[in-house]
Design a protein around this motif. Structure first.
Motif, PDB file in Angstrom:
ATOM      1  N   ASP A  48       0.829  -1.210   0.000  1.00  0.00           N
ATOM      2  CA  ASP A  48       0.000   0.000   0.000  1.00  0.00           C
ATOM      3  C   ASP A  48       0.861   1.257   0.000  1.00  0.00           C
ATOM      4  O   ASP A  48       0.358   2.341  -0.297  1.00  0.00           O
ATOM      5  N   LEU A  76      -1.190   2.955  -8.706  1.00  0.00           N
ATOM      6  CA  LEU A  76      -1.878   3.568  -7.565  1.00  0.00           C
ATOM      7  C   LEU A  76      -1.105   3.394  -6.263  1.00  0.00           C
ATOM      8  O   LEU A  76      -1.615   3.754  -5.201  1.00  0.00           O
ATOM      9  N   THR A  77       0.115   2.864  -6.322  1.00  0.00           N
ATOM     10  CA  THR A  77       0.917   2.642  -5.117  1.00  0.00           C
ATOM     11  C   THR A  77       1.778   3.870  -4.843  1.00  0.00           C
ATOM     12  O   THR A  77       2.645   4.205  -5.652  1.00  0.00           O
ATOM     13  N   LYS A 123      -4.241   6.640  -0.038  1.00  0.00           N
ATOM     14  CA  LYS A 123      -4.217   5.462  -0.905  1.00  0.00           C
ATOM     15  C   LYS A 123      -5.569   4.749  -0.888  1.00  0.00           C
ATOM     16  O   LYS A 123      -6.096   4.333  -1.931  1.00  0.00           O
ATOM     17  N   LYS A 124      -6.156   4.598   0.284  1.00  0.00           N
ATOM     18  CA  LYS A 124      -7.455   3.951   0.394  1.00  0.00           C
ATOM     19  C   LYS A 124      -8.518   4.732  -0.370  1.00  0.00           C
ATOM     20  O   LYS A 124      -9.355   4.150  -1.083  1.00  0.00           O
ATOM     21  N   GLU A 127      -8.009   4.270  -4.109  1.00  0.00           N
ATOM     22  CA  GLU A 127      -8.449   2.932  -4.514  1.00  0.00           C
ATOM     23  C   GLU A 127      -9.972   2.882  -4.625  1.00  0.00           C
ATOM     24  O   GLU A 127     -10.523   2.332  -5.588  1.00  0.00           O
ATOM     25  N   GLU A 128     -10.669   3.475  -3.650  1.00  0.00           N
ATOM     26  CA  GLU A 128     -12.122   3.460  -3.680  1.00  0.00           C
ATOM     27  C   GLU A 128     -12.662   4.235  -4.874  1.00  0.00           C
ATOM     28  O   GLU A 128     -13.615   3.801  -5.530  1.00  0.00           O
ATOM     29  N   LYS A 131     -11.955   2.248  -8.052  1.00  0.00           N
ATOM     30  CA  LYS A 131     -12.846   1.089  -8.132  1.00  0.00           C
ATOM     31  C   LYS A 131     -14.245   1.525  -8.562  1.00  0.00           C
ATOM     32  O   LYS A 131     -14.902   0.835  -9.359  1.00  0.00           O
ATOM     33  N   LEU A 223      -5.662  -1.932  -9.275  1.00  0.00           N
ATOM     34  CA  LEU A 223      -6.423  -1.897  -8.026  1.00  0.00           C
ATOM     35  C   LEU A 223      -6.100  -3.141  -7.197  1.00  0.00           C
ATOM     36  O   LEU A 223      -6.420  -4.255  -7.599  1.00  0.00           O
ATOM     37  N   LYS A 224      -5.478  -2.925  -6.062  1.00  0.00           N
ATOM     38  CA  LYS A 224      -5.064  -4.052  -5.223  1.00  0.00           C
ATOM     39  C   LYS A 224      -6.260  -4.903  -4.820  1.00  0.00           C
ATOM     40  O   LYS A 224      -6.161  -6.133  -4.753  1.00  0.00           O
ATOM     41  N   SER A 225      -7.406  -4.281  -4.588  1.00  0.00           N
ATOM     42  CA  SER A 225      -8.587  -5.021  -4.137  1.00  0.00           C
ATOM     43  C   SER A 225      -9.150  -5.934  -5.216  1.00  0.00           C
ATOM     44  O   SER A 225      -9.990  -6.795  -4.930  1.00  0.00           O
TER      45      SER A 225
END
Length: 329
Positions: A48, A76-77, A123-124, A127-128, A131, A223-225
């Motif tokens: 992350d 995105l990192t 970062k969170k 990501e959201e 996504k 996207l890590k998720s």
């Protein structure tokens, strides 16, 4: 899930102390002592946040940052460069290399922790937001193929019931639901003249259409998720005999969730109105699925389980019997 941090620095007491401190603050921390290990660790752990100290023996921090950010998986990192006394030239070079920020060595571990927590929140959020954009693209693809409007929503239901009957756990079912929504996102790169063509595709059109799993994988990869569903997106058009695309995987090499999604996808394509034919009745669609098992294309055990679900529930859509022109790509 704890945030994952990659600490890139030469082996020293300071590095070990920082690693222990961040771990005590509920962070998962891996370390790398040179450029090559940093690149491989980043690919393996999907951090992350990367803290990149200007102390490596084999490569400069700016060059390593540039190489890290060249990988689409790291788009995105956040990468932060840490130098004893950065100047304006360092800041400019860092930004050009793709660094999110460049820090002077923090005066204390607690000061560093505050900055790290701020970047992890950012970062969170990134990501959201990304996504959300990806799901919006997937919905636009679904509506673009308006004769199959609602395809992804139906597919979620089909695939989830099939996955449950095959013993998938909740985590796998959750991934299957997401993959059902996003499996065709790569069709955003396919011209509408091909997507909505009222008839079979020619060789060149089919080649273009067959690129959509790779395009979809590339869209979702940063996207890590979504990393765990990438094999499902890429391989949901493979065939058991190796004649599918894009990689010609065979048999058990095709991920089970991809085999589940493929069968549900084909069934929905057959039982939904298309530009060149009307929807088929459920029993005829099942007959075609079994014929593809005989051809060596589909997983026999998964098709058998799906047919049992269809006949037990009688909820699946059916329509007027017509002549079939298979083109569910």
């Amino acid at each position: 899930m704890n945030p994952a941090i990659l600490l890139v620095d030469f082996v020293s007491a300071d590095r070990e102390g920082l690693q222990s401190f961040l771990q005590s603050q509920q962070c998962d921390v891996d370390t790398a002592a040179n450029g090559e290990s940093a690149l491989s660790c980043c690919l393996e752990m999907q951090p992350d946040l990367v803290l990149l100290y200007d102390s490596l023996p084999d490569i400069g921090s700016f060059e390593l940052c540039r190489r890290l950010k060249e990988d689409p998986l790291n788009q995105l990192t956040p990468v932060v460069l840490v130098k004893p006394s950065p100047d304006q030239w360092d800041v400019q070079r860092g930004r050009e290399a793709g660094a999110m920020d460049i820090w002077a060595t923090p005066p204390s571990l607690w000061d560093l922790l505050g900055r790290v927590e701020t970047l992890l929140r950012l970062k969170k959020y990134m990501e959201e937001q990304a996504k959300s954009v990806v799901f919006s693209l997937a919905r636009s693809v679904d509506s673009k193929q308006n004769l199959r409007n609602g395809h992804s929503k139906r597919l979620v239901g089909f695939a989830e019931q099939l996955g449950e009957s095959l013993g998938l756990g909740e985590e796998d079912l959750h991934e299957l639901r997401i993959a059902s929504w996003l499996h065709d996102i790569g069709k955003i790169g396919v011209p509408e003249s091909i997507l909505l063509k009222p008839g079979p595709l020619n060789a060149e059109e089919r080649r273009i259409m067959q690129e959509h799993p790779i395009i979809g994988e590339k869209i979702c990869a940063p996207l890590k998720s979504l990393r765990r569903i990438l094999p499902v997106i890429r391989h949901h058009h493979e065939k058991m005999d190796g004649s599918g695309y894009p990689d010609g995987l065979r048999g058990e090499d095709i991920p089970l969730k991809a085999r589940i999604l493929q069968i549900a996808d084909i069934y929905d394509a057959l039982t939904t109105n298309r530009p060149y034919r009307g929807a088929l009745p459920s029993e005829e669609a099942l007959r075609i699925l079994f014929s593809e098992v005989e051809e060596g294309w589909l997983d026999a055990s998964v098709v058998l389980k799906f047919s049992q679900i269809c006949r037990e529930n009688e909820y699946l859509p059916s329509g007027k019997r017509t002549t079939l022109t298979p083109d569910y790509v």
